[in-house]
Scaffold this active site. Structure first.
Site, short mmCIF file in Angstrom:
data_model
loop_
_atom_site.label_atom_id
_atom_site.label_comp_id
_atom_site.label_asym_id
_atom_site.label_seq_id
_atom_site.Cartn_x
_atom_site.Cartn_y
_atom_site.Cartn_z
N LYS A 178 5.15 -2.54 8.07
CA LYS A 178 6.21 -1.71 7.49
C LYS A 178 7.44 -2.61 7.37
CE LYS A 178 8.07 2.92 8.48
NZ LYS A 178 7.97 4.01 9.46
N GLU A 200 8.95 -0.54 2.45
CA GLU A 200 7.59 -0.68 1.91
C GLU A 200 6.57 -0.82 3.05
OE1 GLU A 200 9.12 -3.35 -1.91
OE2 GLU A 200 8.04 -4.31 -0.24
N VAL A 201 5.32 -0.48 2.74
CA VAL A 201 4.22 -0.71 3.69
C VAL A 201 3.22 -1.66 3.02
CG1 VAL A 201 2.40 0.30 5.12
CG2 VAL A 201 4.50 1.59 4.71
N ILE A 225 0.82 -1.22 0.00
CA ILE A 225 0.00 0.00 0.00
C ILE A 225 0.85 1.27 0.00
CG2 ILE A 225 -2.09 -1.00 1.01
CD1 ILE A 225 -1.12 -0.04 3.77
N GLY A 226 2.16 1.10 0.08
CA GLY A 226 3.01 2.30 0.07
C GLY A 226 4.48 1.94 -0.04
N LYS A 227 5.27 2.93 -0.44
CA LYS A 227 6.71 2.73 -0.53
C LYS A 227 7.39 4.05 -0.22
CE LYS A 227 10.18 0.45 -3.36
NZ LYS A 227 10.41 -0.45 -4.48
N GLY A 228 8.48 4.00 0.55
CA GLY A 228 9.22 5.21 0.89
C GLY A 228 10.70 4.95 0.90
N ARG A 229 11.46 5.91 1.39
CA ARG A 229 12.92 5.76 1.39
C ARG A 229 13.40 4.72 2.39
NH1 ARG A 229 13.78 11.86 3.70
NH2 ARG A 229 12.67 11.56 5.65
N ASP A 237 10.46 14.54 12.32
CA ASP A 237 10.14 14.38 10.90
C ASP A 237 8.63 14.54 10.69
OD1 ASP A 237 10.58 14.01 8.19
OD2 ASP A 237 10.68 11.83 8.30
#
EC number: 2.7.11.30
Length: 377
Positions: free
Chosen positions: A106, A92-93, A85-89, A207
């Site tokens: 996560k 992944e989620v 459902i998501g990807k970041g630095r 953050d």
């Protein structure tokens, strides 16, 4: 002679067993605290037990800092991954399921172990659990040898981040104040030190941004992504800074971080840096609130002043040198609620950190604004 040979063989075998056991013990000892050994027995979790049941049991047992590690490992092994459902630095989620309940998983890149460890540590701090902090369930390391996965398992919120929510949702005054008040309640809990035998240290996020706040089904928010958080150890008057090299998000960095004047040994510096970032989040929320049938399309702070992926120099030029801040639509001046929101965010993002409002002051102001409009938060 035969007796001597037998005795020698027994001594050699015994020595080999002792050496084997010693190295096995050292290998076990050197494993990370949260690693999972294949030879470990799973903790039995009775059928019918839900996350709510397990967490309530852990709270009433007096730990106040999450589920026992073996229970966490068991849950991690039993989760079925459903979809990304998501990807970041950081990684992944995924949306996963455990006994029919949806969870967010996560999965950190192995290079982000410091962030995973810090976030796990912060979530398991005593008295950390709060309705406006993302609900932590479990953390685990899976894998052997060169293949490793770092898991952080939390509550799942289908609305996604505040960033996603604001892009597709139109707000009225009530919805705007609910989002703002609940986000600030989470931040206020994070910033507050709770004294006692099992107290909670004051924690600064470092953050804060709309992508790191999640929206619940009831229209309230919870603060997430604590991999960069710093703790204040009041007994020794020390700031516990995580060892990871990652920094916050440039777009949301306050002037004292951009021009490198932040006092790293003074905890209040981090608290006030969070308040600057929160002022920008209030601006994002308020733009999506309708007044006189008008609202603005969703935009990130400073969207008209810096590139899509701004550099430090881009942000420093705008925030520190030119001392610019996001602009207010004209319509805000003719709507009392939006006018007050504008005043609040201006006092959060003041150039001088000492002039910024505290989380508790903002929380009380938002509560008062809601009362004046007969809005129940």
């Amino acid at each position: 002679m035969a007796l001597l040979i037998s005795l020698t063989l027994c001594i050699i075998i015994l020595a080999a067993i002792i050496i084997f056991c010693y190295f096995r013990y050292k290998r076990q000892e050197s494993r990370p605290r949260y690693s999972i050994g294949l030879e470990q027995d799973e903790t039995y979790i009775p059928p019918g037990e839900s996350f709510k049941d397990l967490i309530e049991q852990s709270l009433t047992s007096g730990s106040g800092s999450g589920l026992p590690l073996l229970v966490q490992r068991t849950i991690a092994k039993q989760i079925q991954m459903v979809k990304q459902i998501g990807k970041g630095r950081y990684g992944e989620v995924w949306m996963g399921r455990w006994r029919g309940e949806r969870v967010a998983v996560k999965v950190f890149f192995t290079t982000e172990e410091a962030s995973w460890f810090r976030e796990t540590e912060i979530y398991q701090t005593a008295l950390m659990r709060h309705e406006n902090i993302l609900g932590f369930i479990a953390a685990d390391i899976k894998g052997t040898g060169s293949w490793t996965q770092l898991y952080l398992i939390t509550d799942y919120h289908e609305n996604g981040s505040l960033y996603d929510y604001l892009k597709s949702t139109t707000l009225d005054n009530k919805a705007m104040l609910r989002l703002a008040y609940s986000s600030m309640s989470g931040l206020c809990h994070l910033h507050t030190e709770i004294f006692g035998t099992k107290g909670k240290p004051a924690i600064a996020h470092r953050d804060l941004k709309s992508k790191n706040i999640l929206v619940k089904r009831n229209g309230t928010c919870c603060v997430a992504d604590l991999g960069l958080a710093v703790k204040f150890i009041s007994d020794t008057n020390e700031v516990d800074i995580p060892p990871n090299t990652r920094v916050g998000t440039k777009r949301y960095m306050p002037p004292e971080v951009l021009d490198e004047t932040l006092n790293r040994s003074h905890f209040q510096s981090y608290i006030m840096a969070d308040m600057y970032s929160f002022g920008l989040i209030l601006w994002e929320i308020a733009r999506r609130c309708v007044s006189g049938g008008i609202l603005e399309e969703y935009q990130l702070p400073y969207h008209e002043l810096v590139p899509t992926d701004p550099s430090y120099e881009d942000m420093r030029e705008v925030v520190c040198i030119k001392k610019l801040r996001p602009s207010f639509p004209n319509r805000w001046s003719s709507d009392e609620c939006l006018r007050q929101m504008g005043k609040l965010m201006t006092e959060c993002w003041a150039h001088n950190p000492a002039c910024r409002l505290t989380a508790l002051r903002v929380k009380k102001t938002l509560a008062k604004m809601s009362e004046s409009q007969d809005i129940k938060l």
